[in-house]
Design a protein around this motif. Structure first.
Motif, mmCIF file in Angstrom:
data_model
loop_
_atom_site.group_PDB
_atom_site.id
_atom_site.type_symbol
_atom_site.label_atom_id
_atom_site.label_comp_id
_atom_site.label_asym_id
_atom_site.label_seq_id
_atom_site.Cartn_x
_atom_site.Cartn_y
_atom_site.Cartn_z
ATOM 1 N N GLY A 1 5.214 10.988 -11.897
ATOM 2 C CA GLY A 1 3.972 10.243 -12.044
ATOM 3 C C GLY A 1 2.873 10.903 -11.242
ATOM 4 N N ALA A 2 1.931 10.095 -10.765
ATOM 5 C CA ALA A 2 0.806 10.621 -9.986
ATOM 6 C C ALA A 2 0.923 10.274 -8.513
ATOM 7 C CB ALA A 2 -0.510 10.077 -10.553
ATOM 8 N N ASP A 3 2.141 9.964 -8.062
ATOM 9 C CA ASP A 3 2.349 9.509 -6.687
ATOM 10 C C ASP A 3 2.848 10.637 -5.791
ATOM 11 O OD1 ASP A 3 5.410 9.489 -6.976
ATOM 12 O OD2 ASP A 3 4.774 8.154 -8.591
ATOM 13 N N LEU A 4 2.965 10.339 -4.494
ATOM 14 C CA LEU A 4 3.344 11.351 -3.512
ATOM 15 C C LEU A 4 4.763 11.869 -3.748
ATOM 16 C CD1 LEU A 4 2.525 11.264 0.269
ATOM 17 C CD2 LEU A 4 4.785 11.953 -0.498
ATOM 18 N N LEU B 1 8.150 8.534 5.625
ATOM 19 C CA LEU B 1 6.855 7.998 5.225
ATOM 20 C C LEU B 1 6.940 6.525 4.871
ATOM 21 C CD1 LEU B 1 5.668 11.016 3.059
ATOM 22 C CD2 LEU B 1 4.834 10.386 5.335
ATOM 23 N N LEU B 2 8.048 6.105 4.275
ATOM 24 C CA LEU B 2 8.215 4.703 3.911
ATOM 25 C C LEU B 2 8.319 3.816 5.145
ATOM 26 C CD1 LEU B 2 8.583 2.603 1.675
ATOM 27 C CD2 LEU B 2 11.034 3.126 1.684
ATOM 28 N N ILE B 3 9.143 4.246 6.119
ATOM 29 C CA ILE B 3 9.298 3.447 7.344
ATOM 30 C C ILE B 3 7.989 3.422 8.133
ATOM 31 C CG2 ILE B 3 10.482 3.271 9.570
ATOM 32 C CD1 ILE B 3 12.947 4.460 8.265
ATOM 33 N N ALA B 4 7.456 4.614 8.409
ATOM 34 C CA ALA B 4 6.236 4.688 9.213
ATOM 35 C C ALA B 4 5.063 4.022 8.511
ATOM 36 C CB ALA B 4 5.905 6.151 9.508
ATOM 37 N N GLY B 5 5.074 4.057 7.176
ATOM 38 C CA GLY B 5 3.949 3.531 6.429
ATOM 39 C C GLY B 5 3.851 2.032 6.391
ATOM 40 N N HIS B 6 4.945 1.314 6.691
ATOM 41 C CA HIS B 6 4.817 -0.147 6.682
ATOM 42 C C HIS B 6 5.127 -0.786 8.036
ATOM 43 C CE1 HIS B 6 9.261 -0.319 6.044
ATOM 44 N NE2 HIS B 6 9.164 -1.543 6.510
ATOM 45 N N GLU B 7 6.078 -0.247 8.792
ATOM 46 C CA GLU B 7 6.474 -0.893 10.048
ATOM 47 C C GLU B 7 5.344 -0.903 11.078
ATOM 48 O OE1 GLU B 7 8.768 -2.593 11.423
ATOM 49 O OE2 GLU B 7 10.448 -2.553 10.025
ATOM 50 N N GLY C 1 15.411 11.665 -7.823
ATOM 51 C CA GLY C 1 15.986 12.081 -9.102
ATOM 52 C C GLY C 1 15.192 11.542 -10.279
ATOM 53 N N GLU C 2 14.734 10.294 -10.157
ATOM 54 C CA GLU C 2 13.913 9.710 -11.220
ATOM 55 C C GLU C 2 12.571 10.431 -11.336
ATOM 56 O OE1 GLU C 2 13.517 5.542 -10.573
ATOM 57 O OE2 GLU C 2 15.676 5.205 -10.386
ATOM 58 N N LYS C 3 11.979 10.777 -10.193
ATOM 59 C CA LYS C 3 10.689 11.479 -10.225
ATOM 60 C C LYS C 3 10.838 12.877 -10.830
ATOM 61 C CE LYS C 3 8.662 8.101 -7.997
ATOM 62 N NZ LYS C 3 7.698 7.195 -8.669
ATOM 63 N N LEU C 4 11.998 13.512 -10.605
ATOM 64 C CA LEU C 4 12.232 14.820 -11.203
ATOM 65 C C LEU C 4 12.290 14.727 -12.729
ATOM 66 C CD1 LEU C 4 14.886 16.198 -8.689
ATOM 67 C CD2 LEU C 4 12.703 17.305 -9.235
ATOM 68 N N ARG C 5 12.871 13.635 -13.222
ATOM 69 C CA ARG C 5 12.998 13.462 -14.674
ATOM 70 C C ARG C 5 11.710 12.940 -15.306
ATOM 71 N NH1 ARG C 5 17.931 11.524 -12.666
ATOM 72 N NH2 ARG C 5 17.146 9.366 -12.707
ATOM 73 N N ASP C 6 11.003 12.077 -14.562
ATOM 74 C CA ASP C 6 9.824 11.430 -15.139
ATOM 75 C C ASP C 6 8.750 11.291 -14.060
ATOM 76 O OD1 ASP C 6 8.088 10.077 -16.804
ATOM 77 O OD2 ASP C 6 9.086 8.117 -16.533
ATOM 78 N N VAL D 1 0.833 -1.205 0.000
ATOM 79 C CA VAL D 1 0.000 0.000 0.000
ATOM 80 C C VAL D 1 0.867 1.256 0.000
ATOM 81 C CG1 VAL D 1 -1.698 1.340 1.315
ATOM 82 C CG2 VAL D 1 -1.959 -1.144 1.106
ATOM 83 N N ILE D 2 1.858 1.324 0.896
ATOM 84 C CA ILE D 2 2.669 2.539 0.977
ATOM 85 C C ILE D 2 3.540 2.695 -0.263
ATOM 86 C CG2 ILE D 2 4.689 1.627 2.196
ATOM 87 C CD1 ILE D 2 2.897 4.984 2.893
ATOM 88 N N CYS D 3 3.965 1.594 -0.862
ATOM 89 C CA CYS D 3 4.732 1.689 -2.103
ATOM 90 C C CYS D 3 3.896 2.309 -3.218
ATOM 91 C CB CYS D 3 5.240 0.311 -2.532
ATOM 92 S SG CYS D 3 6.703 -0.252 -1.630
ATOM 93 N N GLN D 4 2.644 1.893 -3.320
ATOM 94 C CA GLN D 4 1.766 2.463 -4.336
ATOM 95 C C GLN D 4 1.511 3.941 -4.079
ATOM 96 O OE1 GLN D 4 -1.832 0.136 -4.641
ATOM 97 N NE2 GLN D 4 -0.748 -1.724 -5.260
ATOM 98 N N LEU D 5 1.298 4.309 -2.826
ATOM 99 C CA LEU D 5 1.003 5.696 -2.495
ATOM 100 C C LEU D 5 2.214 6.593 -2.755
ATOM 101 C CD1 LEU D 5 -1.052 6.882 0.545
ATOM 102 C CD2 LEU D 5 1.007 8.105 -0.098
ATOM 103 N N LEU D 6 3.404 6.125 -2.364
ATOM 104 C CA LEU D 6 4.607 6.937 -2.514
ATOM 105 C C LEU D 6 5.156 6.914 -3.933
ATOM 106 C CD1 LEU D 6 6.647 6.070 0.724
ATOM 107 C CD2 LEU D 6 5.247 8.092 0.297
ATOM 108 N N GLY D 7 4.980 5.785 -4.624
ATOM 109 C CA GLY D 7 5.632 5.600 -5.905
ATOM 110 C C GLY D 7 6.974 4.918 -5.760
ATOM 111 N N VAL D 8 7.082 4.022 -4.786
ATOM 112 C CA VAL D 8 8.298 3.241 -4.536
ATOM 113 C C VAL D 8 8.101 1.849 -5.132
ATOM 114 C CG1 VAL D 8 9.710 2.150 -2.732
ATOM 115 C CG2 VAL D 8 8.910 4.512 -2.446
ATOM 116 N N PRO D 9 9.059 1.320 -5.901
ATOM 117 C CA PRO D 9 8.908 -0.032 -6.456
ATOM 118 C C PRO D 9 8.849 -1.096 -5.357
ATOM 119 C CG PRO D 9 10.682 1.173 -7.563
ATOM 120 C CD PRO D 9 10.313 1.963 -6.355
ATOM 121 N N TYR D 10 7.769 -1.861 -5.330
ATOM 122 C CA TYR D 10 7.651 -2.911 -4.309
ATOM 123 C C TYR D 10 8.737 -3.972 -4.472
ATOM 124 C CZ TYR D 10 5.801 -6.579 -1.323
ATOM 125 O OH TYR D 10 5.668 -7.536 -0.341
ATOM 126 N N ALA D 11 9.298 -4.088 -5.663
ATOM 127 C CA ALA D 11 10.372 -5.063 -5.889
ATOM 128 C C ALA D 11 11.570 -4.813 -4.977
ATOM 129 C CB ALA D 11 10.818 -5.016 -7.350
#
Length: 409
Positions: free
Chosen positions: A214-217, A242-248, A207-212, A159-169
């Protein structure tokens, strides 16, 4: 008349140590020594790892009063702040939760919109699909199964990966480093290394989000960087937080809440057999009150002299708020050591109080409501596959829970 008896009378050697150990046979309850201190009064001195003796605030009313007081600071860099472990000077910070207003409020507003109740409710069908798919996988696989690895950890991570735009992989990487950062027994060097790992990862992702974008946080933060409102370093720090708090936190509540219900079969039956959303929501609030996984206490430092409950807290003195015992205050909650999912527990302080109360609480509540209304209904014979005394509890972590939860059906 104001009393300062505890501020100087007791020597550090006579002052009780904090944090305190839970009773081995009562893993869901606050430490007995903490309960004894609450019975003595709302404020007392405790001794930390470094010999400092901050104030421990044990009662509900005083906790809420002080957490809402602007003379109380969350800034970890201020002298007197009661740190839970040694801080490595090279360790990178984790964002706005350890700042004061106005900077805290400015940064928090930048990430607040995705956590509004309306936006979170729109996510509910997607969370339901995640929960159902993970349960399908468990039912199709071998048993017993570790509920932490198979279900409790993947749900909020996805869930937090989708919200933030972090690859779950990349979940193995960020989960491993998160565990080190919240481990009280990790060395300052180990925590600093884990912090650098996560900040480097989020910095690259920004850096990736700055270049490309999306619709994520994180892409929203990238726009703030382009507008000159935020540095990339600060954006990465916010992403780590947000990543740590969002899943732990939610992962531990899923597993620990399930274990608690399995140990309270009457309450589990009430929840499993009901299709009333209000009862499910109430069960979530009661489990948050009863368990309160932030068991190391929220930390603050006084900016000015504060008189409360017959004591004077001096400017520069540390404050610790163990919300687990605040949520068991008999002056506020009748029979507080009894789990009762039908009680009105909405006044709990599991998410803190005041301007620093948890930003992600609407998301956590929604995820827990979906999990608690689905897991036990779909696997009605769910049971432990080990004895309670064989379950590895996270006594060494800043976020309480279990490292593994073997279950079968």
């Amino acid at each position: 008349m104001t009393s300062t008896v505890n501020s100087a009378a007791a020597s550090p050697a006579e002052t009780p140590e904090f944090p305190m150990a839970r009773a081995a046979k009562c893993p869901f309850d606050p430490p007995p020594a903490l309960r004894a201190l609450q019975q003595e009064g709302p404020l007392t001195r405790v001794r930390l790892w470094d010999g400092s003796t901050p104030w421990l605030v044990t009662r509900y009313v005083e906790q809420r009063t002080l957490l809402a007081d602007p003379r109380v600071s969350a800034d970890i860099t201020r002298p007197g702040y009661p740190s839970s472990a040694p801080i490595n000077p090279e360790q990178v910070g984790i964002g706005f939760i350890l700042m004061d207003d106005p900077e805290h409020a400015r940064l928090r507003r930048m990430v607040a919109a995705p956590f509004t109740i309306k936006r979170i409710q729109a996510m509910r069908p997607g969370v339901q699909r995640i929960v159902d798919e993970l349960i399908d996988q468990m039912l199709a696989g071998p048993k017993p199964v570790d509920l932490v690895e198979a279900f409790a950890l993947p749900v909020p991570s996805l869930v937090i990966c989708q919200l933030l735009g972090v690859p779950y992989a990349d979940h193995d990487f960020f989960q491993a480093n998160s565990k080190v950062m919240i481990n009280r027994e990790a060395t300052p060097e180990e925590r600093a290394a884990a912090s650098r790992n996560l900040h480097g990862y989020l910095d690259n992702l920004m850096g990736e989000k700055l270049r490309d974008p999306g619709a994520d946080l994180l892409s929203g933060l990238a726009e703030r960087i382009k507008a000159g409102e935020l540095t990339q370093r600060d954006a990465a720090s916010m992403g780590v937080l947000l990543l740590i708090a969002g899943h732990e936190t939610t992962a531990n509540m899923i597993a620990l809440g399930t274990l608690t219900l399995l140990e309270h079969p009457d309450q589990l039956a009430l929840l499993r057999d009901s299709d009333d959303p209000k009862l499910v929501a109430g069960a979530v609030e009661e489990l948050l009150r009863y368990l309160n996984i932030t068991h190391s206490g929220r930390r603050r430092v006084a900016l000015a002299d504060i008189e409360i409950a017959g004591q004077v807290i001096r400017a520069g003195e540390g404050l610790i708020f163990p919300n687990d015992i605040g949520n068991r205050d008999p002056e506020v909650f009748d029979d507080p050591d009894r789990l009762d999912i039908q009680r009105d527990a909405r006044r709990h302080v599991a998410f803190g109080f005041g301007v620093h109360q948890c930003l992600g609480q609407p998301l956590a509540r929604m995820e827990l409501q979906v999990v608690y209304s689905t897991l036990y209904r779909r696997i009605p014979t769910l049971r432990l596959a080990a004895e309670l005394d064989q379950i590895p509890f996270k006594h060494d972590a800043a976020v309480y829970g279990v490292y593994a939860l073997p279950v079968t059906w």
